[in-house]
Design an enzyme around this catalytic site. Structure first.
Site, short mmCIF file in Angstrom:
data_model
loop_
_atom_site.label_atom_id
_atom_site.label_comp_id
_atom_site.label_asym_id
_atom_site.label_seq_id
_atom_site.Cartn_x
_atom_site.Cartn_y
_atom_site.Cartn_z
CB CYS A 254 -28.27 -48.42 -4.70
SG CYS A 254 -29.51 -47.25 -3.93
CG PHE A 299 -38.38 -50.08 -3.69
CD1 PHE A 299 -39.55 -50.70 -3.56
CD2 PHE A 299 -37.97 -49.23 -4.88
CE1 PHE A 299 -40.58 -50.56 -4.37
CE2 PHE A 299 -39.13 -49.40 -5.77
CZ PHE A 299 -40.37 -49.86 -5.53
CG HIS A 340 -25.39 -44.06 -4.74
ND1 HIS A 340 -25.56 -44.82 -6.16
CD2 HIS A 340 -26.71 -44.36 -4.48
CE1 HIS A 340 -26.53 -45.40 -6.36
NE2 HIS A 340 -27.48 -45.00 -5.52
CD GLU A 342 -22.01 -44.49 -6.96
OE1 GLU A 342 -21.64 -45.13 -5.85
OE2 GLU A 342 -22.97 -44.27 -7.15
N1 LIG Z 1 -30.01 -46.08 -6.88
C1 LIG Z 1 -30.58 -47.21 -6.96
O1 LIG Z 1 -29.94 -48.29 -7.07
C2 LIG Z 1 -32.02 -47.20 -6.72
C3 LIG Z 1 -32.43 -48.73 -6.22
C4 LIG Z 1 -33.96 -49.00 -6.14
N2 LIG Z 1 -34.48 -48.58 -7.79
C5 LIG Z 1 -34.60 -47.95 -5.28
O2 LIG Z 1 -35.36 -46.98 -5.83
O3 LIG Z 1 -34.77 -47.78 -4.14
#
Ligand SMILES: NC(=O)CC[C@H](N)C(=O)O
Length: 363
Positions: A254, A299, A340, A342
């Site tokens: 992420c 993002f 994700h 995990e």
């Molecule tokens: N789950 C995350 O690692 C989010 C990554 C980043 N903050 C986003 O919103 O895209």
């Protein structure tokens, strides 16, 4: 049931009224919705949601209470919750506390009895924006003044705030493989996934330098998930570049994925309203198979930039909007995913990525 009145004001002036849940107070952040039907505690304690107000699209929240094992970090960092039907009564044998008690104890203000379907449709059409919840301020002009103080998620660096202050270890010290994990807001289940696969982890504060981490002699590096905008994390991009320059095996999840892309010269941008839920379909372009994934990001990395670059290969695509869901650095043992694996909460389709990383570092 606490039926004190609460107000939700969005930055575009839209108002919802409902009843207070959690702690009496006022709290602002970026409003976003998660479509997961279970896993509220894991979602509320995922540090990636720091500074965000979570709207749960699943209507019934609180009904299975809270348990310590579901914590993805030491405490919730969210800026509030918006739910439809909040239950103070919980029925789960091992639950120790109600969600109401838990939110109150952690000072999280939320609002219930909101038409969350209407709210989500509004966010889906207008896009991500800031919002504020209050059980104290009813006057909308006064509430608007408070809302104006909430920072914009674009350009916000939050990892340094949520990262561990001192390094710590996770797993079996005698394990053969050692992974240095950079904590930008790491979820506990990532460390559990490593420990289950006989990997010993040392978790470092976000601003630790590559040279400092090298002193521990890790076999590989892991860049964690985390909150905020990757475009303003120059320090993390520089560390990632050093890891790559030294040809160390690297895996990112992420925010960690966004940082790997940025270290390869790829830009990131804010999506219209992001991807947050447990049933996001992605396609693995290497195997041709699709996977149902857990996602939480606002993002994303630029697909156009990757198409113009000769450094990266796209390994996974999001099937709803064809945004980039995974990348691999062409001549380096480094890869990352936007989703994700995990998955806490979420399906386990992508857990194989941990094995993929381990086989990469064994070679
Ligand atoms: N789950 C995350 O690692 C989010 C990554 C980043 N903050 C986003 O919103 O895209």
């Amino acid at each position: 049931m606490n039926k004190k009145k609460a107000t939700l004001l969005l930055a575009d002036g839209t108002v919802f009224t409902g009843s207070l849940v959690g702690s009496h107070g006022t709290n602002g952040g970026e409003i976003c919705f998660n479509t997961g039907m279970t896993g509220y505690q894991e979602i509320y304690t995922d540090p990636s949601y720091t500074g965000q107000i979570i709207v749960n699209t699943t209507p019934h929240i609180g009904n299975y209470g809270v348990v310590e094992e579901d914590e993805e970090s030491d405490h919730p960092l969210i800026a509030g919750i918006v739910v439809n039907d909040f239950s103070e009564i919980y029925s789960r044998l091992d639950a120790k506390e109600s969600l109401q008690g838990y939110l109150e104890r952690h000072g999280i203000t939320g609002i219930a009895d909101v038409d969350t379907r209407k709210l989500v449709r509004h966010i889906r059409s207008k896009g991500a924006m800031n919002a504020i919840i209050s059980s104290e301020i009813e006057d909308l002009d006064a509430l608007k003044k408070e809302l104006d103080k909430v920072p914009d998620m674009n350009g916000l660096e939050l990892s340094s705030q949520v990262s561990t202050k001192t390094p710590y270890y996770h797993g079996d010290e005698k394990a053969k493989l050692r992974v240095a994990c950079v904590d930008y807001g790491i979820k506990k289940n990532i460390l559990r996934c490593f420990a289950e696969r006989e990997v010993y982890c040392k978790v470092f504060p976000a601003r630790t330098t590559f040279a400092e981490m090298e002193e521990w002699k890790p076999d590989a590096y892991f860049l964690s998930n985390g909150p905020g905008d990757p475009a303003v994390m120059e320090y993390a991009v520089n560390t990632t570049k050093e890891i790559l320059d030294n040809n160390k095996p690297l895996f990112g999840i992420c925010l960690g994925h966004q940082l790997l892309a940025r270290a390869c010269g790829i830009s990131t941008y804010k999506m219209h309203h992001g991807h947050r839920g447990l049933n996001h379909p992605i396609k693995n372009l290497i195997t041709g198979k699709s996977e149902i994934t857990s996602q939480n990001h606002g993002f994303v990395v630029s697909r156009e930039d990757i198409d113009l670059s000769d450094k990266l290969e796209i390994t996974h695509l999001h099937l709803n909007d064809e945004t980039v869901a995974g990348i691999k650095v062409k001549d380096k043992p480094a890869f990352s995913v936007q989703f994700h694996p995990e998955s806490s909460p979420g399906p386990h389709d992508s857990r194989y990525l941990f094995e993929q990383f381990i086989s990469l570092l064994k070679n």
